[in-house]
Design a protein around this motif. Sequence first.
Motif, PDB file in Angstrom:
ATOM      1  N   GLU A 342       0.677  -0.731  -0.176  1.00 17.51           N
ATOM      2  CA  GLU A 342       0.260  -0.127  -0.033  1.00 17.51           C
ATOM      3  C   GLU A 342       0.539   1.217   0.299  1.00 17.51           C
ATOM      4  O   GLU A 342       2.069   1.214   1.067  1.00 17.51           O
ATOM      5  CB  GLU A 342      -1.020  -0.289   0.843  1.00 17.51           C
ATOM      6  CG  GLU A 342      -1.978  -1.058   1.077  1.00 17.51           C
ATOM      7  CD  GLU A 342      -3.010  -1.144   0.142  1.00 17.51           C
ATOM      8  OE1 GLU A 342      -2.885  -0.046  -0.797  1.00 17.51           O
ATOM      9  OE2 GLU A 342      -3.745  -1.846   0.362  1.00 17.51           O
ATOM     10  N   ASP A 343       0.515   2.508  -0.915  1.00 17.90           N
ATOM     11  CA  ASP A 343       1.368   3.537  -0.781  1.00 17.90           C
ATOM     12  C   ASP A 343       0.067   4.366  -0.178  1.00 17.90           C
ATOM     13  O   ASP A 343      -0.577   5.207  -0.739  1.00 17.90           O
ATOM     14  CB  ASP A 343       1.248   4.572  -2.499  1.00 17.90           C
ATOM     15  CG  ASP A 343       2.178   5.361  -2.748  1.00 17.90           C
ATOM     16  OD1 ASP A 343       2.780   5.341  -1.763  1.00 17.90           O
ATOM     17  OD2 ASP A 343       1.918   5.886  -3.177  1.00 17.90           O
ATOM     18  N   ILE A 344       0.910   4.164   1.185  1.00 18.59           N
ATOM     19  CA  ILE A 344       0.530   5.662   2.499  1.00 18.59           C
ATOM     20  C   ILE A 344       0.988   7.030   2.245  1.00 18.59           C
ATOM     21  O   ILE A 344       2.419   6.361   2.318  1.00 18.59           O
ATOM     22  CB  ILE A 344      -0.067   5.356   3.463  1.00 18.59           C
ATOM     23  CG1 ILE A 344       1.487   4.948   4.464  1.00 18.59           C
ATOM     24  CG2 ILE A 344      -1.206   4.133   3.170  1.00 18.59           C
ATOM     25  CD1 ILE A 344       1.283   4.436   5.705  1.00 18.59           C
ATOM     26  N   ALA A 345       0.729   7.963   2.521  1.00 17.71           N
ATOM     27  CA  ALA A 345       1.644   8.351   3.258  1.00 17.71           C
ATOM     28  C   ALA A 345       3.006   9.219   3.751  1.00 17.71           C
ATOM     29  O   ALA A 345       1.594   8.301   5.659  1.00 17.71           O
ATOM     30  CB  ALA A 345       0.651  10.220   2.817  1.00 17.71           C
ATOM     31  N   TRP A 346       3.487   9.553   4.379  1.00 17.53           N
ATOM     32  CA  TRP A 346       5.143   9.078   5.227  1.00 17.53           C
ATOM     33  C   TRP A 346       4.722  10.301   6.361  1.00 17.53           C
ATOM     34  O   TRP A 346       4.325  11.671   4.795  1.00 17.53           O
ATOM     35  CB  TRP A 346       5.574   8.992   5.144  1.00 17.53           C
ATOM     36  CG  TRP A 346       6.349   7.711   4.361  1.00 17.53           C
ATOM     37  CD1 TRP A 346       5.624   6.744   4.090  1.00 17.53           C
ATOM     38  CD2 TRP A 346       7.353   6.941   5.606  1.00 17.53           C
ATOM     39  NE1 TRP A 346       5.414   5.677   5.075  1.00 17.53           N
ATOM     40  CE2 TRP A 346       7.085   5.138   5.434  1.00 17.53           C
ATOM     41  CE3 TRP A 346       8.951   7.189   5.941  1.00 17.53           C
ATOM     42  CZ2 TRP A 346       8.122   4.496   5.626  1.00 17.53           C
ATOM     43  CZ3 TRP A 346       9.466   5.719   6.300  1.00 17.53           C
ATOM     44  CH2 TRP A 346       9.252   4.677   5.667  1.00 17.53           C
ATOM     45  N   PRO A 347       4.853  11.132   6.755  1.00 15.63           N
ATOM     46  CA  PRO A 347       5.193  12.728   7.525  1.00 15.63           C
ATOM     47  C   PRO A 347       6.200  13.273   6.491  1.00 15.63           C
ATOM     48  O   PRO A 347       6.947  12.123   6.325  1.00 15.63           O
ATOM     49  CB  PRO A 347       6.052  12.034   8.209  1.00 15.63           C
ATOM     50  CG  PRO A 347       5.542  10.683   9.611  1.00 15.63           C
ATOM     51  CD  PRO A 347       5.864  10.415   8.078  1.00 15.63           C
ATOM     52  N   ILE A 348       6.612  14.304   5.458  1.00 14.67           N
ATOM     53  CA  ILE A 348       7.064  15.252   4.826  1.00 14.67           C
ATOM     54  C   ILE A 348       8.012  14.920   5.752  1.00 14.67           C
ATOM     55  O   ILE A 348       8.984  14.822   4.802  1.00 14.67           O
ATOM     56  CB  ILE A 348       6.226  16.787   4.536  1.00 14.67           C
ATOM     57  CG1 ILE A 348       6.395  16.560   5.783  1.00 14.67           C
ATOM     58  CG2 ILE A 348       4.549  16.762   4.301  1.00 14.67           C
ATOM     59  CD1 ILE A 348       5.969  18.306   5.524  1.00 14.67           C
TER      60      ILE A 348
END
Length: 357
Positions: A342-348
């Motif tokens: 799954e391609d989820i957002a990481w903290p920037i």
Amino acid sequence: MSSMLFTPFKLKNISLKNRIVVSPMCQYSSEDGFANDWHLVHLGSRAVGGAGLIITEATAVSPEGRISPQDLGIWKDEHIEKLKQITDFVSEQGSVAGIQLAHAGRKASTFPAWKGRGQVPAAQGGWKTVSASAIPFLPNEDAPLELDREGIQKVIRDFASAAERSLKAGFKVIEIHAAHGYLVHQFLSPLSNQRTDEYGGSFENRIRLLLEIVSAVKSVCPDEQPLVVRISATDWAENGWDTDQSVKLSEILKNEGVDLIDVSSGGLVSYAKIQVGPSYQVPFSARIKKEAGAATGAVGLITEAAQAEEILQNGEADLIVMARELLRDPYFPLHAAHKLGEDIAWPIQYDRAKPAL
């Protein structure tokens, strides 16, 4: 998304970005109930790590309700400020902050594991405990005081007041702790409740305190406020609270407006014979979900992404509630997403370390 673990889940009007929940885990790091920077970093790092819902440790609704003198509390307005800093940070990371409201009953006034065992003497900051009946947790301990009606009403008021403070502190989900041998569980189980009044004896009487707490908490919350109850599905002991009663209770709680049952087990008696293993409590969650028609969270030795995914795919729970694995790895959700493709957002701030799929 193909995995259920990373699909959103709604509790009333609150949307969790995934099905991973940080289970309440006592830190025994407070003075006079106050949260501090340890709690900010501990809970905040799990938000950075990507968990959908982050629940505080058991947070005492009164000083006498603390498990230890070092427990977190929310019995006075002064506790709100630091808790609000924590919930603000959790929210900024896209996670939802929840609080577990608790009263330890006869299991109060005890030492944290690293400071010793057993009850804390009054000379060292301990206090007299209370319970459904004057039965100690261990034979060598002082017996608790049996709560009278006035004492029971105080407990109910304390939960309601704590819920009001929780909302002011920015918590979006409230969980009532009715598990692990603490006060509400002590009323539920016939092993610890030998009362002869309207709070003891029959199933209906033994669940009365919990239902009155639920009603009191709901009365001070907006209609859209999600409410969770954690229960021990079984005492793992003969003639105690069992799964049949848990199913019956869960259906009643659902009808009373409780949005999810957080299903654990044990904690009431020291002689329980618990059959521990991976996912060992999941069958309780599955049965409550199926037979009571309630949304459930499963907890207990769930340590792998594929294991969590399978529980959800099998319809055995709606949420995966994790404890020790999230102590070992605060970033488990980020790692689990990668394992499940799954391609989820990481903290920037961490994005440059995100592995490619």
